[in-house]
Write an enzyme that holds these catalytic residues in place. Structure first.
Site, mmCIF file in Angstrom:
data_model
loop_
_atom_site.group_PDB
_atom_site.id
_atom_site.type_symbol
_atom_site.label_atom_id
_atom_site.label_comp_id
_atom_site.label_asym_id
_atom_site.label_seq_id
_atom_site.Cartn_x
_atom_site.Cartn_y
_atom_site.Cartn_z
ATOM 1 C CB CYS A 2 37.934 38.440 42.711
ATOM 2 S SG CYS A 2 39.628 38.109 43.169
ATOM 3 N NE ARG A 27 34.374 39.249 37.647
ATOM 4 C CZ ARG A 27 34.184 40.557 37.511
ATOM 5 N NH1 ARG A 27 33.261 40.995 36.675
ATOM 6 N NH2 ARG A 27 34.877 41.432 38.200
ATOM 7 C CD1 TRP A 74 42.508 34.759 38.167
ATOM 8 C CD2 TRP A 74 43.809 36.368 39.009
ATOM 9 N NE1 TRP A 74 43.609 34.869 37.352
ATOM 10 C CE2 TRP A 74 44.429 35.848 37.849
ATOM 11 C CE3 TRP A 74 44.455 37.382 39.699
ATOM 12 C CZ2 TRP A 74 45.639 36.318 37.356
ATOM 13 C CZ3 TRP A 74 45.676 37.851 39.212
ATOM 14 C CH2 TRP A 74 46.256 37.324 38.062
ATOM 15 C CG ASN A 98 35.879 41.354 43.374
ATOM 16 O OD1 ASN A 98 35.966 40.273 43.931
ATOM 17 N ND2 ASN A 98 35.064 41.575 42.358
ATOM 18 N N GLY A 99 39.815 43.099 44.440
ATOM 19 C CA GLY A 99 40.801 44.173 44.430
ATOM 20 C C GLY A 99 41.908 43.919 45.437
ATOM 21 C CD GLU A 482 43.491 39.082 19.087
ATOM 22 O OE1 GLU A 482 44.286 39.619 19.854
ATOM 23 O OE2 GLU A 482 42.415 38.586 19.481
ATOM 24 C CE LYS A 486 42.224 35.764 21.616
ATOM 25 N NZ LYS A 486 42.046 37.176 21.586
ATOM 26 C CD GLU A 489 44.027 35.224 25.387
ATOM 27 O OE1 GLU A 489 43.638 35.311 24.205
ATOM 28 O OE2 GLU A 489 43.465 35.807 26.317
ATOM 29 C CG HIS A 505 65.781 42.299 11.423
ATOM 30 N ND1 HIS A 505 66.968 42.876 11.028
ATOM 31 C CD2 HIS A 505 64.871 42.599 10.472
ATOM 32 C CE1 HIS A 505 66.777 43.524 9.885
ATOM 33 N NE2 HIS A 505 65.512 43.361 9.522
ATOM 34 C CE LYS A 610 35.801 38.662 28.124
ATOM 35 N NZ LYS A 610 36.485 38.372 26.848
HETATM 36 O O1 M6R Z 1 38.660 44.628 28.820
HETATM 37 P P1 M6R Z 1 39.882 45.050 28.091
HETATM 38 O O2 M6R Z 1 39.682 45.125 26.616
HETATM 39 O O3 M6R Z 1 40.447 46.348 28.628
HETATM 40 O O4 M6R Z 1 40.948 43.945 28.389
HETATM 41 C C1 M6R Z 1 42.273 44.063 27.972
HETATM 42 C C2 M6R Z 1 42.923 42.699 27.885
HETATM 43 O O5 M6R Z 1 42.987 42.114 29.160
HETATM 44 C C3 M6R Z 1 42.149 41.758 26.962
HETATM 45 O O6 M6R Z 1 42.010 42.346 25.710
HETATM 46 C C4 M6R Z 1 42.867 40.417 26.823
HETATM 47 O O7 M6R Z 1 44.111 40.586 26.242
HETATM 48 C C5 M6R Z 1 41.990 39.485 25.996
HETATM 49 N N1 M6R Z 1 40.960 38.917 26.806
HETATM 50 C C6 M6R Z 1 42.776 38.413 25.352
HETATM 51 O O8 M6R Z 1 41.970 37.593 24.567
#
Ligand code: M6R
Length: 615
Positions: A2, A27, A74, A98-99, A482, A486, A489, A505, A610
């Site tokens: 949020c 975000r 969110w 927020n929260g 990674e 990507k 996501e 395995h 984010k």
């Molecule tokens: O802000 P942070 O690096 O602590 O965030 C951790 C994850 O939420 C973040 O790395 C997330 O996996 C990426 N945005 C993915 O692309």
């Protein structure tokens, strides 16, 4: 997650509220709303879905007012619909939040018994009625909010408007960040300085438990109170975030812009850590007893966790030190056995991730020292840690992390060299050559980016795939993880990253003609083994994309049976040390172009945020 914006101004605030919310879109959110006070009445507009819906609504039904709050929600408690969108309000107050309020159901029951009727399924509404109730009891707005805060449990930030105090906005932080923006005749509050970046760079970060009262009146002023209700001053700073740094420039997406910024930000990050005269890594403010260290523990989430996994390979090989890498959300609920002489490194782009922050608090409570690696120097994690190393990636707006990840890797590589040198593990000539390898990286990455059209073409072969496998061995294994993250996501194609040696395995059962397999296979100490795994995949007819270098390509072409077609992309031959950073670029580009073809919302993928500030 949020986002909050609040504005106290001498002008109408509706359009600035919407502009501020636009800059918070990255975000992640699923509904949005604004509220103002005008003529001793609260006016409110809310909409489910994207901000454009709210924009359309306020165009047809504008609201007046020189004081206002706005929110991107969110969903946590209750569906992503208009009823649950913020601001929530009674006749007297409007609140954005927020929260999470953990004890909301007890509070709700109590308020319902008092006769308050709830309109939403959110936890936020209890705040509205608690404040309203205290106002009804004759308290002034500040006291009503302070009394309400004593009832709330959880981690949250609030911004509040009052029908009968039309010049006053109150904001407070308890576990969720808030920052004030200060300008002549205009005051802002937000969860993120990005929201008001084009209007002011003069900022003041609220400390944990702080409450701010923003006043319009004759002159625009604010007062700050700490968690005990004492008036306090907090330092004013100049934010590095400008209007320009949050624009997409000529790029179609922030993610693409951020991928292309990597040569510059990696070079900036490296230069901040290198003594330019002697080309030695110098970490000025990090005063550790390097020789006494016998273990490193890295704790993070998501992409930042994968940066930690790469660092494990680096530190073990070049600094001769044991490394454990932990997922913060698991670590915080385990009973980890801690040893002395351990360096705890927390990695977080945002510096606000709730699980990583919780681990930091736990470590500090038990007297352990923490080094934080963050991209946002004013973040909660940076402010609580004993030592801070900063990535100079600049604001990262695309939800999928790109430049922040490679910048994290750059810092970790430097930290590894420094550790190896201080512990007399790394030979001077090896040290020199690895520093040079890092110096050469931005140029190599520029070369890969100049050839980005390769990935546009390759992406065509992935658009119908439902699943995809990424394989790596050794130091490229975390990059396979990674790459898969990507892809899933932003394209919503199911993807898994695997250590190539693990193929037999289990995951090989999935491999068939329809399964694209991306193999990261530079010609390094793990290459021959990866080649065997390649053969296994080929034997099952998978669509293969091989990322390698010239020597690797020669070997692959010699060994792969004639008639089998696969795609090979050839990269410059580089030292193993920098392979993970270089090989990240193609997996980012590939994911981007596949998502582009699929027409997904690349910068704000569905359900993602984010900055993950709730559990
Ligand atoms: O802000 P942070 O690096 O602590 O965030 C951790 C994850 O939420 C973040 O790395 C997330 O996996 C990426 N945005 C993915 O692309």
């Amino acid at each position: 997650m949020c986002g909050i914006i609040g504005i106290v101004s001498q002008n109408q605030v509706q359009s600035h509220l919407i502009d501020g919310l636009k800059r918070l879109e990255y975000r992640g959110y699923d509904s949005a709303g604004i509220a103002t006070v005008q003529d001793n009445q609260i006016h409110r507009r809310r909409s489910a879905g994207k901000l454009i819906n709210l924009q359309n609504l306020v165009e047809s039904e504008p609201i007046q007012g020189q004081i206002g709050i706005g929110h991107t929600r969110w969903a946590t408690h209750g569906a992503a619909n208009t009823e649950n969108a913020h601001p929530h309000s009674s006749r007297e107050v409007a609140v954005v939040h927020n929260g999470i309020i953990e004890n909301f159901s007890d509070l709700k029951k109590h308020l319902q018994e008092k006769g308050y009727t709830f309109q939403s399924d959110t936890d936020t509404e209890v705040i509205v009625y608690l404040i309203t109730d205290y106002l009804h009891q004759g308290n002034d707005p500040l006291t009503a909010v302070q009394k309400t805060l004593t009832k709330l449990q959880g981690a949250f930030a609030l911004a509040i408007l009052f029908k009968d105090a039309p010049d006053t906005l109150i904001a407070t932080r308890h576990g969720s960040p808030l920052v004030l923006g200060i300008k002549e005749n205009e005051l802002f509050v937000s969860s993120d300085a990005v929201a008001f970046a084009p209007w002011t760079q003069q900022v003041c970060y609220l400390e944990e438990g702080d409450l701010a009262v923003l006043n319009a009146g004759d002159c625009f002023s604010y007062e700050l109170y700490d968690r005990d209700g004492h008036k306090v001053d907090r330092p004013l700073r100049r934010s590095q975030i400008t209007g320009e740094s949050v624009s997409k420039a000529e790029y179609s997406h922030y993610m693409l812009k951020e991928i292309f910024e990597q040569p510059t930000v990696l070079s900036d990050t490296l230069q901040s850590l290198l003594n330019l005269e002697n080309q030695k890594v110098s970490l000025k403010d990090i005063d550790l007893n390097w020789k006494m260290l016998n273990r490193i523990q890295i704790i993070a989430c998501g992409t930042s966790y994968y940066a930690g996994l790469v660092a494990k390979y680096w530190f073990e090989k070049w600094a001769g030190i044991a490394v454990d890498v932990e997922i913060a959300s698991e670590f915080r609920y385990r009973s980890p056995v801690m040893s002395s002489n351990t360096l705890n490194i927390l990695i977080s782009q945002s510096g606000e991730t709730i699980d990583t922050l919780a681990v930091l608090s736990q470590l500090k409570e038990h007297g352990h020292q923490v080094l934080a690696l963050v991209n946002v120097p004013e973040s909660s994690i940076a402010r609580k840690a004993d030592y801070v190393l900063q990535t100079l990636a600049g604001p990262e707006i695309g939800v999928a992390s790109t430049k922040a990840f490679t910048s994290q890797l750059m810092v970790l590589a430097c930290l590894c060299l420094k550790t190896g040198k201080e512990r007399d593990v790394i030979k001077p000539d090896v040290y020199e050559s690895l520093v040079q390898a890092l110096v050469s990286l931005p140029g190599m990455i520029s070369y890969v980016l100049q050839n980005s059209e390769i990935y546009q073409k390759l992406a065509l072969g992935f658009t119908t795939a439902r699943n995809c496998l990424y394989l790596g061995r050794g130091i490229t294994y975390p990059i396979a993880l990674e790459g898969a993250l990507k892809l899933k996501e932003i394209s919503y194609i199911h993807a898994e990253g695997y250590a190539a040696g693990e193929l037999k395995h289990g995951p090989i059962a999935l491999v068939d003609l329809t399964m694209p397999v991306v193999v990261l296979a530079p010609y390094d100490e793990w290459f021959e083994k990866t080649l065997s795994n390649l053969q296994e995949v080929i034997a099952r007819g998978a669509q293969l994309l091989c990322l390698t270098d010239q020597k690797g390509e020669e070997k692959i072409r010699q060994q792969i049976k004639a008639g089998y077609s696969m795609e090979i992309v050839v990269f410059p031959q580089v030292d193993t040390f920098i392979e993970p950073i270089l090989y990240t670029i193609p997996v980012q580009l590939l994911a981007y172009y596949i998502a582009l073809l699929k027409g997904t919302d690349i910068d704000q993928p569905r359900n993602l945020a984010k900055s993950v500030t709730v559990e």
